[in-house]
Design a protein around this motif. Sequence first.
Motif, short mmCIF file in Angstrom:
data_model
loop_
_atom_site.label_atom_id
_atom_site.label_comp_id
_atom_site.label_asym_id
_atom_site.label_seq_id
_atom_site.Cartn_x
_atom_site.Cartn_y
_atom_site.Cartn_z
N LYS A 58 0.83 -1.21 0.00
CA LYS A 58 0.00 0.00 0.00
C LYS A 58 0.86 1.25 0.00
O LYS A 58 0.53 2.26 -0.62
N TYR A 59 2.00 1.18 0.71
CA TYR A 59 2.93 2.32 0.75
C TYR A 59 3.43 2.66 -0.66
O TYR A 59 3.44 3.82 -1.07
N TYR A 60 3.82 1.63 -1.40
CA TYR A 60 4.31 1.87 -2.77
C TYR A 60 3.17 2.28 -3.71
O TYR A 60 3.41 3.00 -4.68
N MET A 61 1.96 1.83 -3.41
CA MET A 61 0.83 2.19 -4.27
C MET A 61 0.48 3.67 -4.17
O MET A 61 -0.20 4.21 -5.06
N THR A 62 0.92 4.34 -3.11
CA THR A 62 0.62 5.77 -2.97
C THR A 62 1.28 6.61 -4.06
O THR A 62 0.94 7.77 -4.24
N GLN A 63 2.25 6.05 -4.77
CA GLN A 63 2.91 6.79 -5.84
C GLN A 63 2.09 6.82 -7.12
O GLN A 63 2.31 7.68 -7.98
N LYS A 64 1.12 5.88 -7.23
CA LYS A 64 0.34 5.80 -8.47
C LYS A 64 -0.48 7.07 -8.68
O LYS A 64 -1.11 7.60 -7.76
N GLY A 65 -0.47 7.56 -9.91
CA GLY A 65 -1.28 8.71 -10.28
C GLY A 65 -0.77 10.06 -9.81
O GLY A 65 -1.48 11.07 -9.92
N ARG A 66 0.46 10.10 -9.29
CA ARG A 66 1.00 11.37 -8.77
C ARG A 66 2.12 11.93 -9.63
O ARG A 66 2.86 12.81 -9.20
N GLU A 67 2.26 11.42 -10.84
CA GLU A 67 3.35 11.87 -11.71
C GLU A 67 3.29 13.38 -11.97
O GLU A 67 4.29 14.09 -11.84
N LYS A 68 2.10 13.88 -12.34
CA LYS A 68 1.98 15.31 -12.64
C LYS A 68 2.22 16.16 -11.40
O LYS A 68 2.85 17.22 -11.46
N GLU A 69 1.69 15.70 -10.27
CA GLU A 69 1.82 16.44 -9.02
C GLU A 69 3.27 16.59 -8.59
O GLU A 69 3.69 17.63 -8.08
#
Length: 365
Positions: A220-231
């Motif tokens: 779950k910790y690593y999943m927090t990176q998903k979808g945050r590329e633009k941010e």
Amino acid sequence: EKDISDDKIESFGKIMQKFFDSEKEDYLKDQEAKPPNYNALKDRGNSASAFDWGLSYSVVEIDRDAERRYVFAMERMQKAKESGTTFGQSSTYSEPVIFKNDDEASHKINQQVLDVMKELAAADNASEALKKEAAEFKLPAMGENFSQVVPKSLHETYMKGLDIYKAKVSAYRANHTEEETKKHVEDVLQEEWHEAVFGIAKKYQECVDTVAGDAAAVKKYYMTQKGREKELKDKTKADIMKEIWAELTKLTDKPVPPLDDEILAELAQEPAIIEGQFNHNWGTADKLYKSEAISPFGEKYLLGIFETMEESEKAFLAWNEEYEKAREQLKVERDQWGKQEQARVDADPDREAFTASIFAEDDED
């Protein structure tokens, strides 16, 4: 049996020596009469061309979820050992086991185990898999052994407990009558066995759930990176550190010390997103697939690690296509080189004289 005289043995040896000498002379004459194989190199080349130079494909499944559980299980076992306690088995590896169920005693024990499993399945925190298994399993009638797929580590612990139970029955029987033993088993030992089975199963399930929770948390910790590329595209690690520090004040009543300016200056030089590390499937996937190409001589070449078997096979097909193109180009270059060498030899004015001198030397030998 009669002993052969030394004279006869010596005479027989001389005859055999003459025979071998004669055979040797005939063999040498035959070899001298044979013309040399002028196509030896060509024959060797033809045998090499018949060799299968193609690549073969191999895919290796990587169970990342199992690897995470193993790491956390070993960590918890080590911490428990250091604190003087124990952490039970948590391996979920299962295999089929044949259970004895052909007499009253074994059938009764199996019924007790089933009752315990139903008790655990009725708990609020019971897993869906355990609930389903307890609801679907039906104990066969006495006299019919059965096979069931069970966790190996749980079954081994259960068998150790059963050995202790049987040892207690035997020890009591040694000093009491059969009637007294039967009463003691029904009144005391069976209750102890029921509690032991419940404790074994409960501890195992708790350990499995704990380790599974650890594995799920890190994923779950690593999943927090998903979808945050633009941010995070234009941010640095210093920006991330400041955000973390701001959240700390919400989690504690104590004052949070200020960040060191030198550390922030160093982190400001590093981007928040590092190519090849950000949102990596090694941290988020349950299973991955390692694609390998194997040469005719057994060397393995890693082509990549992918999330699906289709991607793994696709990578091999693309790599193999380039490999076959390179082989074809190599054949063209080899043929061109052969023609050039043959033309060079044909154009040499001393070629025939040189060849004749070689055979002349052979004749003299």
